[in-house]
Design an enzyme around this catalytic site. Sequence first.
Site, PDB file in Angstrom:
ATOM      1  N   SER A 128       0.897  -1.213  -0.015  1.00 21.44           N
ATOM      2  CA  SER A 128      -0.077   0.020  -0.039  1.00 21.44           C
ATOM      3  C   SER A 128       0.820   1.162  -0.024  1.00 21.44           C
ATOM      4  O   SER A 128       2.005   1.266   0.495  1.00 21.44           O
ATOM      5  CB  SER A 128      -1.262   0.075   1.186  1.00 21.44           C
ATOM      6  OG  SER A 128      -1.819   1.493   1.156  1.00 21.44           O
ATOM      7  N   LYS A 182      -4.749  -6.571   3.237  1.00 23.30           N
ATOM      8  CA  LYS A 182      -4.707  -5.313   2.154  1.00 23.30           C
ATOM      9  C   LYS A 182      -5.981  -4.923   1.642  1.00 23.30           C
ATOM     10  O   LYS A 182      -6.347  -3.962   1.549  1.00 23.30           O
ATOM     11  CB  LYS A 182      -3.552  -5.686   1.113  1.00 23.30           C
ATOM     12  CG  LYS A 182      -3.717  -4.860  -0.150  1.00 23.30           C
ATOM     13  CD  LYS A 182      -3.218  -3.335   0.221  1.00 23.30           C
ATOM     14  CE  LYS A 182      -2.836  -2.454  -0.702  1.00 23.30           C
ATOM     15  NZ  LYS A 182      -3.691  -2.195  -1.683  1.00 23.30           N
ATOM     16  N   HIS A 185      -7.824  -2.841   4.095  1.00 20.72           N
ATOM     17  CA  HIS A 185      -7.173  -1.624   4.284  1.00 20.72           C
ATOM     18  C   HIS A 185      -7.738  -0.791   3.192  1.00 20.72           C
ATOM     19  O   HIS A 185      -8.323   0.252   3.432  1.00 20.72           O
ATOM     20  CB  HIS A 185      -5.724  -1.829   3.980  1.00 20.72           C
ATOM     21  CG  HIS A 185      -4.963  -0.562   3.419  1.00 20.72           C
ATOM     22  ND1 HIS A 185      -5.199  -0.061   2.251  1.00 20.72           N
ATOM     23  CD2 HIS A 185      -4.076   0.225   4.449  1.00 20.72           C
ATOM     24  CE1 HIS A 185      -4.644   1.160   2.188  1.00 20.72           C
ATOM     25  NE2 HIS A 185      -3.960   1.325   3.473  1.00 20.72           N
ATOM     26  N   ASN A 186      -8.010  -1.215   2.083  1.00 24.42           N
ATOM     27  CA  ASN A 186      -8.598  -0.584   0.809  1.00 24.42           C
ATOM     28  C   ASN A 186     -10.160  -0.280   1.355  1.00 24.42           C
ATOM     29  O   ASN A 186     -10.615   0.827   0.810  1.00 24.42           O
ATOM     30  CB  ASN A 186      -8.389  -1.518  -0.415  1.00 24.42           C
ATOM     31  CG  ASN A 186      -6.981  -1.156  -1.071  1.00 24.42           C
ATOM     32  OD1 ASN A 186      -5.925  -1.070  -0.391  1.00 24.42           O
ATOM     33  ND2 ASN A 186      -6.922  -1.418  -2.256  1.00 24.42           N
ATOM     34  N   GLU A 189     -10.087   2.405   3.462  1.00 23.02           N
ATOM     35  CA  GLU A 189      -9.796   3.750   2.809  1.00 23.02           C
ATOM     36  C   GLU A 189     -11.248   4.320   1.898  1.00 23.02           C
ATOM     37  O   GLU A 189     -11.161   5.600   1.979  1.00 23.02           O
ATOM     38  CB  GLU A 189      -8.624   3.365   1.705  1.00 23.02           C
ATOM     39  CG  GLU A 189      -8.220   4.291   0.867  1.00 23.02           C
ATOM     40  CD  GLU A 189      -7.192   3.594  -0.394  1.00 23.02           C
ATOM     41  OE1 GLU A 189      -6.517   3.114   0.011  1.00 23.02           O
ATOM     42  OE2 GLU A 189      -7.369   3.911  -1.488  1.00 23.02           O
TER      43      GLU A 189
HETATM   44  P1  NBP Z   1      -0.809  -2.317 -13.829  1.00 25.20           P
HETATM   45  O1  NBP Z   1      -1.999  -3.057 -13.098  1.00 25.20           O
HETATM   46  O2  NBP Z   1      -1.304  -1.287 -14.835  1.00 25.20           O
HETATM   47  O3  NBP Z   1      -0.036  -3.300 -14.775  1.00 25.20           O
HETATM   48  C1  NBP Z   1       0.793  -3.256 -15.933  1.00 25.20           C
HETATM   49  C2  NBP Z   1       1.925  -4.224 -15.946  1.00 25.20           C
HETATM   50  O4  NBP Z   1       1.448  -5.720 -15.902  1.00 25.20           O
HETATM   51  C3  NBP Z   1       2.980  -4.113 -16.857  1.00 25.20           C
HETATM   52  O5  NBP Z   1       4.220  -4.461 -16.476  1.00 25.20           O
HETATM   53  C4  NBP Z   1       2.352  -5.087 -18.010  1.00 25.20           C
HETATM   54  O6  NBP Z   1       3.369  -5.420 -18.977  1.00 25.20           O
HETATM   55  C5  NBP Z   1       2.160  -6.386 -17.162  1.00 25.20           C
HETATM   56  N1  NBP Z   1       1.116  -7.145 -17.797  1.00 25.20           N
HETATM   57  C6  NBP Z   1       0.039  -7.238 -18.097  1.00 25.20           C
HETATM   58 BR1  NBP Z   1      -1.157  -5.937 -18.113  1.00 25.20          BR
HETATM   59  N2  NBP Z   1      -0.416  -8.456 -18.864  1.00 25.20           N
HETATM   60  C7  NBP Z   1       0.705  -9.264 -18.667  1.00 25.20           C
HETATM   61  C8  NBP Z   1       0.943 -10.553 -18.886  1.00 25.20           C
HETATM   62  N3  NBP Z   1       0.042 -11.204 -19.419  1.00 25.20           N
HETATM   63  N4  NBP Z   1       2.037 -11.150 -18.955  1.00 25.20           N
HETATM   64  C9  NBP Z   1       3.321 -10.128 -18.207  1.00 25.20           C
HETATM   65  N5  NBP Z   1       3.141  -9.090 -17.987  1.00 25.20           N
HETATM   66  C10 NBP Z   1       1.716  -8.590 -18.039  1.00 25.20           C
HETATM   67  O7  NBP Z   1       0.487  -1.840 -13.327  1.00 25.20           O
HETATM   68  P2  NBP Z   1       0.665  -0.961 -11.747  1.00 25.20           P
HETATM   69  O8  NBP Z   1      -0.254   0.044 -11.741  1.00 25.20           O
HETATM   70  O9  NBP Z   1       2.112  -0.877 -11.831  1.00 25.20           O
HETATM   71  O10 NBP Z   1       0.214  -2.210 -10.810  1.00 25.20           O
HETATM   72  C11 NBP Z   1       0.679  -3.430 -10.508  1.00 25.20           C
HETATM   73  C12 NBP Z   1       0.187  -4.227  -9.602  1.00 25.20           C
HETATM   74  O11 NBP Z   1       0.121  -3.599  -8.219  1.00 25.20           O
HETATM   75  C13 NBP Z   1      -1.408  -4.371  -9.877  1.00 25.20           C
HETATM   76  O12 NBP Z   1      -1.638  -5.598  -9.362  1.00 25.20           O
HETATM   77  C14 NBP Z   1      -2.158  -3.414  -8.758  1.00 25.20           C
HETATM   78  O13 NBP Z   1      -3.445  -3.822  -8.822  1.00 25.20           O
HETATM   79  C15 NBP Z   1      -1.202  -3.346  -7.827  1.00 25.20           C
HETATM   80  N6  NBP Z   1      -1.136  -1.933  -6.901  1.00 25.20           N
HETATM   81  C16 NBP Z   1      -1.472  -0.929  -7.769  1.00 25.20           C
HETATM   82  C17 NBP Z   1      -1.345   0.425  -6.819  1.00 25.20           C
HETATM   83  C18 NBP Z   1      -1.455   1.527  -7.556  1.00 25.20           C
HETATM   84  O14 NBP Z   1      -1.320   2.610  -6.756  1.00 25.20           O
HETATM   85  N7  NBP Z   1      -1.231   1.810  -8.954  1.00 25.20           N
HETATM   86  C19 NBP Z   1      -1.260   0.184  -5.494  1.00 25.20           C
HETATM   87  C20 NBP Z   1      -1.070  -0.904  -4.789  1.00 25.20           C
HETATM   88  C21 NBP Z   1      -0.938  -2.115  -5.636  1.00 25.20           C
HETATM   89  P3  NBP Z   1       3.227  -4.613 -20.273  1.00 25.20           P
HETATM   90  O15 NBP Z   1       4.415  -3.349 -20.253  1.00 25.20           O
HETATM   91  O16 NBP Z   1       4.092  -5.423 -21.162  1.00 25.20           O
HETATM   92  O17 NBP Z   1       2.212  -4.196 -20.846  1.00 25.20           O
END
Ligand code: NBP
Length: 482
Positions: A128, A182, A185-186, A189
Amino acid sequence: AAANVGVVGLAAMGASLARNLAHHGNKVAVFNRTYARTEDFMEHHGQEGDFYPARTVEEFVASLEKPRTAIVMVKAGAPTDQVINELADLMEPGDIIVDGGNSFFQDTIRREKAMAQRGLHFVGMGVSGGEEGALNGPSLMPGGSEESWERLKPILESIAAKADGEPCVMHIGPNGAGHFVKMVHNGIEYADMQLIAESYDLMRRGLGMTPDEIGAVFEDWNRTELNSYLIEITAQVLREKDERTGKPLVDVILDHAGMKGTGTWTVQCALNLGIPVTGIAEAVFARGLSSQTELREGAAAQHFSGPDAALDVPADQRDAFLDDIRHALYASKIVAYAQGFNEIAAAGKEYGWDIDMAGVARIWRAGCIIRARFLDTISDAFETGTADVSLLFAPYFKEAIERCGQPWRRIVADCAMHGIPIPCFSSSLAYFDGLRSTRLPAALIQGQRDLFGAHTYQRIDMPGAFHVEWEEPGHPEVQVSK
Ligand code: NBP
């Protein structure tokens, strides 16, 4: 093999986490499905630490020291399964795969089982704090085996946020426990944000204050027991001006709240566990209603009659009224947190997790979105055993709720009379009043259920299950079981 840890997925979260790991002296292998993203990462951040970029998953796994540790930060759902399976095919018994995405805890339980059968450790870890937290210190909620925790501990403690010098990470429990915590937590939130939004609405529509004025109120409140990250950023958003029009930014943002699913999951799980989380549920429903364009436009076209949301508060009573809102917000917030912790406790029992509730409150004190001063007090309450049944029973919170009681009621009543919707304030008050009622109308419901469905009822004066023969003359009661 040169890297002691690896990160798969270099979008916002993965890139920040990889940099955080490198900033703390780790040698970090990085891999992303689309190599251009890895190149971009190396170009912008490659000099920040010891990175080992890989073009293929094979190269990535080969660059990791054994036993390997790989953290997956990709989109939750099918992409996570795909990445985990690709890694598992190349890894060896004893290696650890960490899923840091927002995965549903049941998926984590399933994945942990499948990986364990292959001799691999699988750790579902809640992360988080968004992108900024991942970079500078997130709150981390890892599940999985004790053994994997012992190995991950030094790495995770080094990158986690610090509260009073203590790292905001703890082993939550086996398999899906980390992702469950987690998720809640959300959910909390969501409730926290909705309560703040309701307070804003009261000041905006009810008192006719400007966003700037309201921002100043939130800045003041941030110096009280409400001190928290969400209150702080609320003030910041309200002070912001739109660069195109010069108007307050909040006035040009479309009023449809988005969501990605963790709030909904929190409510679904609570329903399954039979735990009322009314604050979180109302917050999810309020976001839902905000985005129902057809319904809202239809309602607007109906020109329903009713009060216009303006509260008639004389100028010399405005400060007292603002104090009432602050108290209502604080009391409702305590209820929302109490409900969230009840859900974690119930899940702990259901899934055999034995979760340290004081510890959960402690690791939420920094790094995460709901970080707040009062989590210290929550942690103390669990530590002393006074919050075991409900946070509301701990002396500090009992006193706070009682102190807030009258202002809370005045606000809920005023809003009802003037037509300002405050679903989270009012449902939290209804929950509290339900809790403190010695007798609830559930007795009548049991009577109704027995009449239409012979569902039986229990009596207050003797054990057993009873049923009234409603069709028989004189309605005799029969004892169905002892
Ligand atoms: P995203 O949730 O937007 O995912 C993008 C990533 O997933 C890219 O690296 C993409 O690769 C990869 N990907 C996908 Br889409 N399909 C794939 C596949 N079939 N094989 C391999 N890679 C694949 O990224 P994020 O916002 O950085 O979040 C990452 C995780 O963290 C998520 O589960 C999210 O729920 C969680 N999270 C996010 C936050 C936040 O504030 N954003 C907070 C806490 C947790 P590519 O570049 O090749 O498309």
